[in-house]
Design a protein around this motif. Structure first.
Motif, mmCIF file in Angstrom:
data_model
loop_
_atom_site.group_PDB
_atom_site.id
_atom_site.type_symbol
_atom_site.label_atom_id
_atom_site.label_comp_id
_atom_site.label_asym_id
_atom_site.label_seq_id
_atom_site.Cartn_x
_atom_site.Cartn_y
_atom_site.Cartn_z
ATOM 1 N N HIS A 27 0.809 -1.213 0.000
ATOM 2 C CA HIS A 27 0.000 0.000 0.000
ATOM 3 C C HIS A 27 0.847 1.270 0.000
ATOM 4 O O HIS A 27 0.351 2.352 0.246
ATOM 5 C CB HIS A 27 -0.921 0.006 1.218
ATOM 6 N N ALA A 28 2.139 1.126 -0.263
ATOM 7 C CA ALA A 28 3.056 2.265 -0.166
ATOM 8 C C ALA A 28 3.406 2.820 -1.544
ATOM 9 O O ALA A 28 3.463 2.098 -2.527
ATOM 10 C CB ALA A 28 4.328 1.833 0.547
ATOM 11 N N ASP A 29 3.649 4.117 -1.569
ATOM 12 C CA ASP A 29 4.127 4.804 -2.771
ATOM 13 C C ASP A 29 5.603 5.158 -2.644
ATOM 14 O O ASP A 29 6.284 5.364 -3.631
ATOM 15 C CB ASP A 29 3.348 6.097 -3.003
ATOM 16 N N VAL A 30 6.085 5.272 -1.394
ATOM 17 C CA VAL A 30 7.456 5.689 -1.118
ATOM 18 C C VAL A 30 8.082 4.706 -0.143
ATOM 19 O O VAL A 30 7.468 4.329 0.849
ATOM 20 C CB VAL A 30 7.497 7.111 -0.512
ATOM 21 N N LEU A 31 9.313 4.294 -0.435
ATOM 22 C CA LEU A 31 10.082 3.432 0.463
ATOM 23 C C LEU A 31 11.189 4.280 1.064
ATOM 24 O O LEU A 31 12.026 4.822 0.336
ATOM 25 C CB LEU A 31 10.677 2.253 -0.306
ATOM 26 N N LEU A 32 11.172 4.450 2.395
ATOM 27 C CA LEU A 32 12.218 5.198 3.079
ATOM 28 C C LEU A 32 13.328 4.243 3.480
ATOM 29 O O LEU A 32 13.078 3.246 4.138
ATOM 30 C CB LEU A 32 11.675 5.866 4.340
ATOM 31 N N VAL A 33 14.544 4.554 3.076
ATOM 32 C CA VAL A 33 15.713 3.776 3.490
ATOM 33 C C VAL A 33 16.449 4.629 4.514
ATOM 34 O O VAL A 33 16.915 5.720 4.205
ATOM 35 C CB VAL A 33 16.631 3.441 2.296
ATOM 36 N N VAL A 34 16.504 4.124 5.749
ATOM 37 C CA VAL A 34 17.105 4.865 6.855
ATOM 38 C C VAL A 34 18.307 4.080 7.356
ATOM 39 O O VAL A 34 18.183 2.907 7.690
ATOM 40 C CB VAL A 34 16.088 5.064 7.995
ATOM 41 N N GLY A 35 19.464 4.694 7.382
ATOM 42 C CA GLY A 35 20.668 4.029 7.858
ATOM 43 C C GLY A 35 21.415 3.368 6.714
ATOM 44 O O GLY A 35 20.971 3.347 5.571
ATOM 45 N N ALA A 36 22.572 2.815 7.072
ATOM 46 C CA ALA A 36 23.417 2.177 6.063
ATOM 47 C C ALA A 36 22.750 0.918 5.520
ATOM 48 O O ALA A 36 22.150 0.156 6.261
ATOM 49 C CB ALA A 36 24.774 1.830 6.660
ATOM 50 N N LEU A 37 22.848 0.724 4.229
ATOM 51 C CA LEU A 37 22.255 -0.438 3.580
ATOM 52 C C LEU A 37 23.368 -1.446 3.300
ATOM 53 O O LEU A 37 24.117 -1.308 2.339
ATOM 54 C CB LEU A 37 21.570 -0.019 2.280
ATOM 55 N N GLY A 38 23.473 -2.445 4.155
ATOM 56 C CA GLY A 38 24.487 -3.482 3.985
ATOM 57 C C GLY A 38 24.032 -4.552 3.013
ATOM 58 O O GLY A 38 22.882 -4.566 2.555
ATOM 59 N N GLU A 46 15.066 -4.862 -1.914
ATOM 60 C CA GLU A 46 14.636 -5.205 -3.272
ATOM 61 C C GLU A 46 13.281 -5.911 -3.262
ATOM 62 O O GLU A 46 12.433 -5.638 -4.118
ATOM 63 C CB GLU A 46 15.680 -6.079 -3.949
ATOM 64 N N ARG A 47 13.048 -6.788 -2.301
ATOM 65 C CA ARG A 47 11.756 -7.488 -2.220
ATOM 66 C C ARG A 47 10.631 -6.523 -1.865
ATOM 67 O O ARG A 47 9.534 -6.613 -2.417
ATOM 68 C CB ARG A 47 11.833 -8.605 -1.193
ATOM 69 N N ALA A 48 10.900 -5.618 -0.933
ATOM 70 C CA ALA A 48 9.888 -4.626 -0.560
ATOM 71 C C ALA A 48 9.555 -3.741 -1.755
ATOM 72 O O ALA A 48 8.390 -3.452 -2.027
ATOM 73 C CB ALA A 48 10.371 -3.781 0.609
ATOM 74 N N LEU A 49 10.577 -3.320 -2.482
ATOM 75 C CA LEU A 49 10.369 -2.474 -3.663
ATOM 76 C C LEU A 49 9.565 -3.215 -4.731
ATOM 77 O O LEU A 49 8.694 -2.627 -5.377
ATOM 78 C CB LEU A 49 11.714 -2.018 -4.219
ATOM 79 N N ALA A 50 9.828 -4.501 -4.903
ATOM 80 C CA ALA A 50 9.106 -5.288 -5.900
ATOM 81 C C ALA A 50 7.620 -5.418 -5.557
ATOM 82 O O ALA A 50 6.785 -5.576 -6.451
ATOM 83 C CB ALA A 50 9.729 -6.667 -6.031
ATOM 84 N N CYS A 51 7.274 -5.341 -4.283
ATOM 85 C CA CYS A 51 5.875 -5.447 -3.854
ATOM 86 C C CYS A 51 5.098 -4.152 -4.042
ATOM 87 O O CYS A 51 3.866 -4.162 -4.049
ATOM 88 C CB CYS A 51 5.810 -5.838 -2.377
ATOM 89 N N MET A 52 5.802 -3.052 -4.172
ATOM 90 C CA MET A 52 5.143 -1.749 -4.262
ATOM 91 C C MET A 52 4.556 -1.524 -5.650
ATOM 92 O O MET A 52 5.178 -1.863 -6.650
ATOM 93 C CB MET A 52 6.135 -0.631 -3.933
ATOM 94 N N PRO A 53 3.364 -0.938 -5.708
ATOM 95 C CA PRO A 53 2.767 -0.649 -7.017
ATOM 96 C C PRO A 53 3.461 0.542 -7.689
ATOM 97 O O PRO A 53 4.059 1.384 -7.033
ATOM 98 C CB PRO A 53 1.319 -0.300 -6.665
ATOM 99 N N GLU A 54 3.397 0.574 -9.003
ATOM 100 C CA GLU A 54 3.932 1.712 -9.767
ATOM 101 C C GLU A 54 2.922 2.852 -9.697
ATOM 102 O O GLU A 54 1.733 2.596 -9.648
ATOM 103 C CB GLU A 54 4.128 1.304 -11.234
ATOM 104 N N TRP A 57 8.629 5.424 -5.367
ATOM 105 C CA TRP A 57 9.827 6.213 -5.111
ATOM 106 C C TRP A 57 10.623 5.566 -3.986
ATOM 107 O O TRP A 57 10.055 4.945 -3.090
ATOM 108 C CB TRP A 57 9.454 7.625 -4.666
ATOM 109 N N VAL A 58 11.929 5.735 -4.031
ATOM 110 C CA VAL A 58 12.810 5.343 -2.933
ATOM 111 C C VAL A 58 13.494 6.613 -2.446
ATOM 112 O O VAL A 58 14.066 7.359 -3.240
ATOM 113 C CB VAL A 58 13.867 4.315 -3.378
ATOM 114 N N VAL A 59 13.413 6.859 -1.132
ATOM 115 C CA VAL A 59 14.028 8.041 -0.543
ATOM 116 C C VAL A 59 15.078 7.582 0.461
ATOM 117 O O VAL A 59 14.761 6.837 1.386
ATOM 118 C CB VAL A 59 12.981 8.933 0.148
ATOM 119 N N ALA A 60 16.322 8.006 0.270
ATOM 120 C CA ALA A 60 17.407 7.708 1.199
ATOM 121 C C ALA A 60 17.455 8.827 2.230
ATOM 122 O O ALA A 60 17.620 9.990 1.879
ATOM 123 C CB ALA A 60 18.728 7.611 0.455
#
Length: 73
Positions: A27-38, A46-54, A57-60
């Motif tokens: 149900h999200a339009d924006v994925l917030l990435v908080v902290g270092a991405l190891g 990547e899995r969370a992003l694949a579940c999001m509808p078009e 956006w990804v916001v770091a």
């Protein structure tokens, strides 16, 4: 992450701007990435992003999320 969680509180009231946090990427339009991405978190993002509808956006948020900060490399 603490600062982002505070945005959901009544002090900022983001819902007045049409923004709200949802429990699932379905149900999200924006994925917030908080902290270092190891490497161990890359698959989860990547899995969370694949579940999001078009459109989506990804916001770091912060230095670590944008370029790795002191954890770069």
């Amino acid at each position: 992450a603490v600062e982002v969680a505070a945005l959901a509180g009544p002090h900022y009231d983001l819902e007045r701007f049409g923004l709200r946090f949802v429990p699932t990427p379905l149900h999200a339009d924006v994925l917030l990435v908080v902290g270092a991405l190891g490497r161990n978190m890359a698959e989860a993002v990547e899995r969370a992003l694949a579940c999001m509808p078009e459109p989506r956006w990804v916001v770091a948020v912060g230095d670590c999320a944008a370029d790795g900060g002191p954890f770069r490399g």
